[in-house]
Write an enzyme that holds these catalytic residues in place. Structure first.
Site, PDB file in Angstrom:
ATOM      1  N   TYR B  42       0.111   2.517  19.326  1.00 44.76           N
ATOM      2  CA  TYR B  42       0.999   3.521  18.743  1.00 44.76           C
ATOM      3  C   TYR B  42       0.635   4.929  19.207  1.00 44.76           C
ATOM      4  O   TYR B  42       1.438   5.860  19.048  1.00 44.76           O
ATOM      5  CB  TYR B  42       0.943   3.514  17.204  1.00 44.76           C
ATOM      6  N   HIS B 106      -3.379  -7.536  16.216  1.00 42.08           N
ATOM      7  CA  HIS B 106      -1.975  -7.135  16.343  1.00 42.08           C
ATOM      8  C   HIS B 106      -1.092  -8.315  16.761  1.00 42.08           C
ATOM      9  O   HIS B 106      -0.064  -8.600  16.160  1.00 42.08           O
ATOM     10  CB  HIS B 106      -1.871  -6.008  17.375  1.00 42.08           C
TER      11      HIS B 106
HETATM   12  N1  LIG Z   1       2.166  -5.472  13.247  1.00 43.59           N
HETATM   13  C1  LIG Z   1       3.186  -5.282  14.018  1.00 43.59           C
HETATM   14  O1  LIG Z   1       3.382  -5.984  15.003  1.00 43.59           O
HETATM   15  C2  LIG Z   1       4.153  -4.178  13.692  1.00 43.59           C
HETATM   16  C3  LIG Z   1       5.391  -4.131  14.355  1.00 43.59           C
HETATM   17  C4  LIG Z   1       6.276  -3.100  14.014  1.00 43.59           C
HETATM   18  C5  LIG Z   1       5.918  -2.164  13.055  1.00 43.59           C
HETATM   19  N2  LIG Z   1       4.700  -2.218  12.453  1.00 43.59           N
HETATM   20  C6  LIG Z   1       4.288  -1.192  11.434  1.00 43.59           C
HETATM   21  O2  LIG Z   1       5.303  -1.057  10.478  1.00 43.59           O
HETATM   22  C7  LIG Z   1       5.738   0.302  10.401  1.00 43.59           C
HETATM   23  C8  LIG Z   1       7.201   0.385  10.049  1.00 43.59           C
HETATM   24  O3  LIG Z   1       7.961  -0.311  11.016  1.00 43.59           O
HETATM   25  P1  LIG Z   1       9.462   0.071  11.370  1.00 43.59           P
HETATM   26  O4  LIG Z   1       9.551   1.441  11.854  1.00 43.59           O
HETATM   27  O5  LIG Z   1       9.975  -1.011  12.222  1.00 43.59           O
HETATM   28  O6  LIG Z   1      10.106  -0.079   9.911  1.00 43.59           O
HETATM   29  P2  LIG Z   1      11.182   0.537   8.963  1.00 43.59           P
HETATM   30  O7  LIG Z   1      10.478   1.379   7.958  1.00 43.59           O
HETATM   31  O8  LIG Z   1      11.978  -0.631   8.516  1.00 43.59           O
HETATM   32  O9  LIG Z   1      12.133   1.446   9.852  1.00 43.59           O
HETATM   33  C9  LIG Z   1      11.928   2.799  10.086  1.00 43.59           C
HETATM   34  C10 LIG Z   1      13.159   3.356  10.754  1.00 43.59           C
HETATM   35  O10 LIG Z   1      14.266   3.195   9.883  1.00 43.59           O
HETATM   36  C11 LIG Z   1      14.928   4.433   9.727  1.00 43.59           C
HETATM   37  N3  LIG Z   1      15.429   4.563   8.366  1.00 43.59           N
HETATM   38  C12 LIG Z   1      14.770   4.392   7.212  1.00 43.59           C
HETATM   39  N4  LIG Z   1      15.596   4.603   6.160  1.00 43.59           N
HETATM   40  C13 LIG Z   1      16.789   4.934   6.656  1.00 43.59           C
HETATM   41  C14 LIG Z   1      18.046   5.281   6.079  1.00 43.59           C
HETATM   42  N5  LIG Z   1      18.201   5.310   4.750  1.00 43.59           N
HETATM   43  N6  LIG Z   1      19.068   5.543   6.905  1.00 43.59           N
HETATM   44  C15 LIG Z   1      18.915   5.516   8.257  1.00 43.59           C
HETATM   45  N7  LIG Z   1      17.747   5.210   8.862  1.00 43.59           N
HETATM   46  C16 LIG Z   1      16.695   4.921   8.081  1.00 43.59           C
HETATM   47  C17 LIG Z   1      13.870   5.492  10.002  1.00 43.59           C
HETATM   48  O11 LIG Z   1      14.513   6.648  10.498  1.00 43.59           O
HETATM   49  P3  LIG Z   1      14.087   8.136  10.036  1.00 43.59           P
HETATM   50  O12 LIG Z   1      12.860   8.485  10.806  1.00 43.59           O
HETATM   51  O13 LIG Z   1      15.280   8.937  10.419  1.00 43.59           O
HETATM   52  O14 LIG Z   1      13.855   8.105   8.566  1.00 43.59           O
HETATM   53  C18 LIG Z   1      13.029   4.812  11.060  1.00 43.59           C
HETATM   54  O15 LIG Z   1      13.590   5.024  12.347  1.00 43.59           O
HETATM   55  C19 LIG Z   1       5.394   0.882  11.761  1.00 43.59           C
HETATM   56  O16 LIG Z   1       5.277   2.274  11.727  1.00 43.59           O
HETATM   57  C20 LIG Z   1       4.082   0.195  12.033  1.00 43.59           C
HETATM   58  O17 LIG Z   1       3.037   0.864  11.353  1.00 43.59           O
HETATM   59  C21 LIG Z   1       3.824  -3.223  12.748  1.00 43.59           C
END
Ligand SMILES: NC(=O)c1ccc[n+]([C@@H]2O[C@H](COP(=O)([O-])OP(=O)(O)OC[C@H]3O[C@@H](n4cnc5c(N)ncnc54)[C@H](OP(=O)(O)O)[C@@H]3O)[C@@H](O)[C@H]2O)c1
Lengths: 210, 272
Positions: B42, B106
């Site tokens: 990241y 991971h």
């Molecule tokens: N272990 C793994 O393999 C793995 C893989 C992926 C992720 N992760 C971890 O999980 C965390 C979260 O993952 P993610 O980013 O995929 O999850 P998420 O929280 O489901 O999605 C975040 C995205 O959704 C958008 N969003 C949230 N609420 C919204 C709304 N009401 N309207 C429009 N857009 C909205 C956000 O945009 P805005 O910025 O505009 O709010 C952001 O781009 C990562 O940061 C990481 O730490 C781990």
């Protein structure tokens, strides 16, 4: 200062690549090999699009792929249309790998099987009879490989080579189409190993010789 | 129950430049979110390290109050042939900490998994890591680990209303394993954003759709790892501890399940 130097270097690199590209095109046109070249190019682009569709992270600004939980995944020496007919399901994902070996098709399966539904999916590996016992991976297959696999198999990890094999490994690409190919070593495989792999992951696997 | 049950992620969709990341993290901490998730890939470990120092100076939040979780990436498993001790040390150095609350694998690349896992267990025995875990695994992996007697403390999987992971969650709860949901909102995929069911449930509680989905995770015993670049949204999502979904409404949210997977595991972890 280092930023300017990098920019100049990048421009030089881009110019050199453009010249190389034009020279290769000229060779194909002069030698009359533009048809196979076009076919290889089309296959490469189609595979690249499949990779992008399957792996959202590679295309964060593109349309997010909705292709998931496929009934059938057909990988190998078979056109998408024939693959569709073979599987008989609308939810079929096919990956065309001209001239692939069984090892190549299997490695692509190891990278793509998650596209299948969690239970009861089906994978088909289609390999030409004459290639079944051969070993090695072509750039068509390598374009699906993860960096970890490329390192493990000690393959050439050039971004350009993987994306557009016809431009950067033209002879090898044409040999693949012609049915003879340069090979890199790969461990021998047996059907049992492949079917155990599939079974453990909840789908059936079939190897088809054509 | 409070916002310490939420984890703020710093992955692909989060702010990457230092100042914006600092702003959202300060906003999160102000609302009680004290747990953070990162990974070498990241590119946020170093920035987080600086921010944690500033949190201590400017807000008096010291290390013990924070929950800091990072991961071992696939290339690190391969490069060290599973002897990932030095990678854990380098992560701690970047994060400016003397121990990690949680260290996760991971992507459990099969070729290097066993040795990496042994190493994580050693790190835990040495007190360098408090919890060990694995991301991106399915029920069949959990069954296999249970047979070998090597179950993790934490499992982090992609989980949201489009992919409810019932089997994995039941197994983890039965075995005392903490479940973390990454992509808990499925990045607000339109099938979530436009869902009439979710809209109805949210309206009933007077909450936003995102808040309702995050609350559903909490109510089903799962810790959401969410992210946002927007200060307002971080504040909004921290406000989910003044309501609780009824059983029926939890079931309604789960009825959206179609086993949709955003991240294809086999592409990121061949042969998984
Ligand atoms: N272990 C793994 O393999 C793995 C893989 C992926 C992720 N992760 C971890 O999980 C965390 C979260 O993952 P993610 O980013 O995929 O999850 P998420 O929280 O489901 O999605 C975040 C995205 O959704 C958008 N969003 C949230 N609420 C919204 C709304 N009401 N309207 C429009 N857009 C909205 C956000 O945009 P805005 O910025 O505009 O709010 C952001 O781009 C990562 O940061 C990481 O730490 C781990």
């Amino acid at each position: 200062m280092s930023g300017i130097i990098n920019k100049v270097k990048n421009h030089k690199k881009a110019a050199a690549l453009l010249v190389l590209f034009l020279m290769i095109i000229a060779v194909f046109v002069i030698s009359g090999m533009y048809l196979p070249a076009a076919v290889i190019m089309a296959v490469s682009v189609a595979n690249e699009l499949t990779v992008r569709k399957m792996n959202r992270q590679k295309a964060p600004f593109g349309t997010y792929s909705k292709i998931r939980n496929a009934d059938c995944l057909v990988i190998g020496d078979i056109s998408p249309k024939a693959a569709q007919n073979l599987s008989g399901s609308d939810k079929t994902v096919s990956i065309y790998l001209p001239g692939c070996t069984l090892a190549g098709a299997y490695e692509v399966l190891r990278h793509t099987f998650s596209i299948l539904k969690e239970d009861g999916g089906q994978a088909m590996l289609v390999v030409r009879k004459k290639n079944i016992d051969k070993t090695g991976y072509s750039p068509f297959e390598i374009s699906f490989f993860h960096a970890v696999t490329i390192n493990r198999l000690e393959l050439d990890n050039s971004e350009y080579l993987l994306r557009l094999p016809i431009l950067f490994t033209p002879i090898k690409s044409l040999m693949i189409l012609a049915g003879t190919r340069g090979v890199k070593s790969a461990t021998g495989l047996c059907d049992k190993e492949i079917s155990a792999f599939c079974e453990e992951r909840g789908f059936t696997g079939e190897i088809l010789e054509v | 129950m409070d916002a310490s049950r939420l984890i703020f992620g710093t992955g692909v969709s989060s702010s990457k430049d230092y100042d914006s990341l600092k702003q959202v993290i300060f906003a999160a901490v102000e609302r009680g979110i004290l747990a953070f998730d990162t990974a070498p890939s990241y590119g946020t470990e170093e920035g987080l390290g600086r921010i944690f120092k500033e949190l201590s100076h400017e807000m008096g939040i010291d290390r013990e109050r924070l929950f800091i979780q990072t991961k071992i990436d696939a290339w690190q498993m391969q490069e060290s042939d599973g002897n990932v001790y030095k990678h854990a040390e380098s992560a701690m150095k970047k994060l400016g900490v003397s121990y990690l609350d949680s260290l996760l694998i991971h992507w459990p690349v099969p070729e290097y998994f066993d040795r990496t896992w042994e190493c994580l267990v050693e790190l835990k025995n040495d007190g360098i890591v408090r919890k060990t875990g694995i991301c991106n695994i399915r029920f069949r992996h959990l069954e296999k680990y249970a047979e070998c007697g090597g179950l993790p403390d934490v499992v982090q999987i992609e989980r949201n209303p489009l992919r409810t992971c019932e089997k994995e969650i039941v197994f983890c709860h039965e075995h005392g394993i903490e479940v973390q949901a990454y992509s808990p909102l499925c990045k607000m995929d339109e099938r979530i954003r436009d869902s009439e069911i979710l809209k109805e449930v949210s309206q009933k509680y007077g909450k936003s759709l995102g808040q309702t989905v995050l609350r559903w995770h909490i109510d089903t015993g799962v810790t959401p790892v969410f992210t946002s670049k927007k200060l307002e949204r971080v504040r909004e999502y921290a406000g989910i501890f003044d309501f609780k979904l009824s059983r029926e409404d939890m079931a309604l949210v789960a009825s959206l399940n179609i086993d949709y997977k955003m991240y294809l595991e086999s592409m990121a972890c061949p042969g998984l």
